[in-house]
Design a protein around this motif. Structure first.
Motif, PDB file in Angstrom:
ATOM      1  N   PHE A  58       0.880  -1.173   0.000  1.00  0.00           N
ATOM      2  CA  PHE A  58       0.000   0.000   0.000  1.00  0.00           C
ATOM      3  C   PHE A  58       0.914   1.218   0.000  1.00  0.00           C
ATOM      4  N   ASP A  59       1.176   1.740  -1.188  1.00  0.00           N
ATOM      5  CA  ASP A  59       2.108   2.850  -1.348  1.00  0.00           C
ATOM      6  C   ASP A  59       1.365   4.117  -1.769  1.00  0.00           C
ATOM      7  N   LYS A  60       2.102   5.078  -2.276  1.00  0.00           N
ATOM      8  CA  LYS A  60       1.494   6.347  -2.694  1.00  0.00           C
ATOM      9  C   LYS A  60       0.508   6.149  -3.848  1.00  0.00           C
ATOM     10  N   ILE A  61       0.829   5.240  -4.748  1.00  0.00           N
ATOM     11  CA  ILE A  61      -0.082   4.958  -5.871  1.00  0.00           C
ATOM     12  C   ILE A  61      -1.378   4.350  -5.345  1.00  0.00           C
ATOM     13  N   SER A  62      -1.267   3.400  -4.427  1.00  0.00           N
ATOM     14  CA  SER A  62      -2.460   2.795  -3.821  1.00  0.00           C
ATOM     15  C   SER A  62      -3.270   3.843  -3.067  1.00  0.00           C
ATOM     16  N   PHE A  63      -2.582   4.729  -2.366  1.00  0.00           N
ATOM     17  CA  PHE A  63      -3.261   5.779  -1.609  1.00  0.00           C
ATOM     18  C   PHE A  63      -4.030   6.713  -2.539  1.00  0.00           C
ATOM     19  N   LEU A  64      -3.414   7.090  -3.667  1.00  0.00           N
ATOM     20  CA  LEU A  64      -4.105   7.911  -4.662  1.00  0.00           C
ATOM     21  C   LEU A  64      -5.342   7.176  -5.172  1.00  0.00           C
ATOM     22  N   GLY A  65      -5.199   5.871  -5.432  1.00  0.00           N
ATOM     23  CA  GLY A  65      -6.340   5.063  -5.858  1.00  0.00           C
ATOM     24  C   GLY A  65      -7.448   5.074  -4.819  1.00  0.00           C
ATOM     25  N   LEU A  66      -7.082   4.936  -3.553  1.00  0.00           N
ATOM     26  CA  LEU A  66      -8.072   4.964  -2.473  1.00  0.00           C
ATOM     27  C   LEU A  66      -8.791   6.307  -2.426  1.00  0.00           C
ATOM     28  N   LEU A  67      -8.058   7.396  -2.590  1.00  0.00           N
ATOM     29  CA  LEU A  67      -8.686   8.723  -2.597  1.00  0.00           C
ATOM     30  C   LEU A  67      -9.685   8.854  -3.748  1.00  0.00           C
ATOM     31  N   LEU A  68      -9.313   8.350  -4.926  1.00  0.00           N
ATOM     32  CA  LEU A  68     -10.238   8.385  -6.073  1.00  0.00           C
ATOM     33  C   LEU A  68     -11.490   7.543  -5.797  1.00  0.00           C
ATOM     34  N   ILE A  69     -11.304   6.397  -5.164  1.00  0.00           N
ATOM     35  CA  ILE A  69     -12.441   5.530  -4.836  1.00  0.00           C
ATOM     36  C   ILE A  69     -13.363   6.228  -3.834  1.00  0.00           C
ATOM     37  N   ILE A  70     -12.792   6.855  -2.817  1.00  0.00           N
ATOM     38  CA  ILE A  70     -13.600   7.578  -1.824  1.00  0.00           C
ATOM     39  C   ILE A  70     -14.378   8.698  -2.514  1.00  0.00           C
ATOM     40  N   PHE A  71     -13.715   9.448  -3.385  1.00  0.00           N
ATOM     41  CA  PHE A  71     -14.396  10.507  -4.140  1.00  0.00           C
ATOM     42  C   PHE A  71     -15.535   9.917  -4.974  1.00  0.00           C
ATOM     43  N   SER A  72     -15.273   8.798  -5.638  1.00  0.00           N
ATOM     44  CA  SER A  72     -16.292   8.190  -6.502  1.00  0.00           C
ATOM     45  C   SER A  72     -17.504   7.732  -5.705  1.00  0.00           C
ATOM     46  N   ILE A  73     -17.274   7.180  -4.525  1.00  0.00           N
ATOM     47  CA  ILE A  73     -18.395   6.741  -3.680  1.00  0.00           C
ATOM     48  C   ILE A  73     -19.204   7.949  -3.214  1.00  0.00           C
ATOM     49  N   PHE A  74     -18.511   9.017  -2.859  1.00  0.00           N
ATOM     50  CA  PHE A  74     -19.206  10.247  -2.470  1.00  0.00           C
ATOM     51  C   PHE A  74     -20.061  10.756  -3.625  1.00  0.00           C
ATOM     52  N   MET A  75     -19.523  10.729  -4.842  1.00  0.00           N
ATOM     53  CA  MET A  75     -20.285  11.202  -6.002  1.00  0.00           C
ATOM     54  C   MET A  75     -21.456  10.270  -6.321  1.00  0.00           C
ATOM     55  N   LEU A  76     -21.258   8.972  -6.159  1.00  0.00           N
ATOM     56  CA  LEU A  76     -22.363   8.032  -6.360  1.00  0.00           C
ATOM     57  C   LEU A  76     -23.478   8.327  -5.365  1.00  0.00           C
ATOM     58  N   TYR A  77     -23.099   8.526  -4.112  1.00  0.00           N
ATOM     59  CA  TYR A  77     -24.076   8.873  -3.081  1.00  0.00           C
ATOM     60  C   TYR A  77     -24.798  10.174  -3.451  1.00  0.00           C
ATOM     61  N   THR A  78     -24.045  11.178  -3.892  1.00  0.00           N
ATOM     62  CA  THR A  78     -24.625  12.473  -4.252  1.00  0.00           C
ATOM     63  C   THR A  78     -25.618  12.331  -5.399  1.00  0.00           C
ATOM     64  N   VAL A  79     -25.220  11.623  -6.448  1.00  0.00           N
ATOM     65  CA  VAL A  79     -26.099  11.444  -7.611  1.00  0.00           C
ATOM     66  C   VAL A  79     -27.371  10.685  -7.218  1.00  0.00           C
ATOM     67  N   THR A  80     -27.227   9.640  -6.415  1.00  0.00           N
ATOM     68  CA  THR A  80     -28.421   8.873  -6.015  1.00  0.00           C
ATOM     69  C   THR A  80     -29.341   9.713  -5.145  1.00  0.00           C
ATOM     70  N   ARG A  81     -28.788  10.589  -4.300  1.00  0.00           N
ATOM     71  CA  ARG A  81     -29.630  11.466  -3.457  1.00  0.00           C
ATOM     72  C   ARG A  81     -30.354  12.496  -4.315  1.00  0.00           C
ATOM     73  N   LEU A  82     -29.686  13.008  -5.339  1.00  0.00           N
ATOM     74  CA  LEU A  82     -30.298  14.023  -6.192  1.00  0.00           C
ATOM     75  C   LEU A  82     -31.370  13.434  -7.109  1.00  0.00           C
ATOM     76  N   LEU A  83     -31.111  12.255  -7.656  1.00  0.00           N
ATOM     77  CA  LEU A  83     -32.074  11.639  -8.572  1.00  0.00           C
ATOM     78  C   LEU A  83     -33.186  10.881  -7.840  1.00  0.00           C
TER      79      LEU A  83
END
Length: 182
Positions: free
Chosen positions: A72-97
């Motif tokens: 679990f290095d810097k590349i993995s950490f960047l991937g985790l941040l993107l995944i967290i962002f994506s889940i937040f956006m999925l949650y946001t889109v589902t709440r709006l729609l």
């Protein structure tokens, strides 16, 4: 981050997959209501392709991580941040729609355009702010170069087809029906 943290990577992949199953449950509930209320599904074959490729992407990333045993290095950490962002956006889109959000391309009888700044200013936020960062993040998290190189071009093609289908429905059905205030 140090140490062999491969198990943490596997756990994150499985956790994200479980979160996705939770959202799939919401989609299925909404799909049933839309059909019950006389709505219909479009792009059925392409939706099947998207589902298969999404599952394959997860599976190939996990297999590649098991084989490579990445730290679990810097590349993995960047991937985790993107995944967290994506889940937040999925949650946001589902709440709006709300009750019209599905993983399939489904339209109500009197389907209206959701007039929220996100949908007005970002074309297809579910694809570009959820799915794209999710899959990119997953590949980075797992150091899954081959999964990204083999499956991504196919996924990009089916998403291109989906966006074309959705654009047609927006132009011909949804926007002419007016706005759905949020």
């Amino acid at each position: 981050f140090g140490g062999n943290m491969s198990y943490m990577i596997y756990a994150i992949v499985i956790a994200v997959f479980v979160i996705r199953l939770f959202f799939l449950k919401i989609s299925i509930k909404n799909e049933k209501k839309i059909l019950k209320d006389g709505g219909r599904e479009y792009g059925v074959e392409n939706s099947k392709r998207i589902t298969i490729l999404h599952i394959l992407f997860y599976l190939f990333c996990l297999i590649e991580a098991i084989i490579r045993k990445p730290k679990f290095d810097k590349i993995s950490f960047l991937g985790l941040l993107l995944i967290i962002f994506s889940i937040f956006m999925l949650y946001t889109v589902t709440r709006l729609l709300k009750d019209i959000w599905t993983v399939k391309l489904m339209i109500l009888n009197d389907h209206k355009f959701v007039n929220h700044w996100l949908f007005v200013n970002v074309k297809h936020p579910n694809y570009f702010l959820n799915i794209l960062p999710e899959l990119t993040g997953l590949a980075l998290l797992c150091h899954a170069l081959y999964a990204a190189l083999v499956i991504s071009p196919l996924y990009i093609f089916v998403m291109y087809v989906r966006i074309k289908e959705e654009e047609k429905l927006l132009k011909e059905i949804i926007i002419p029906n007016g706005l759905r205030e949020n």
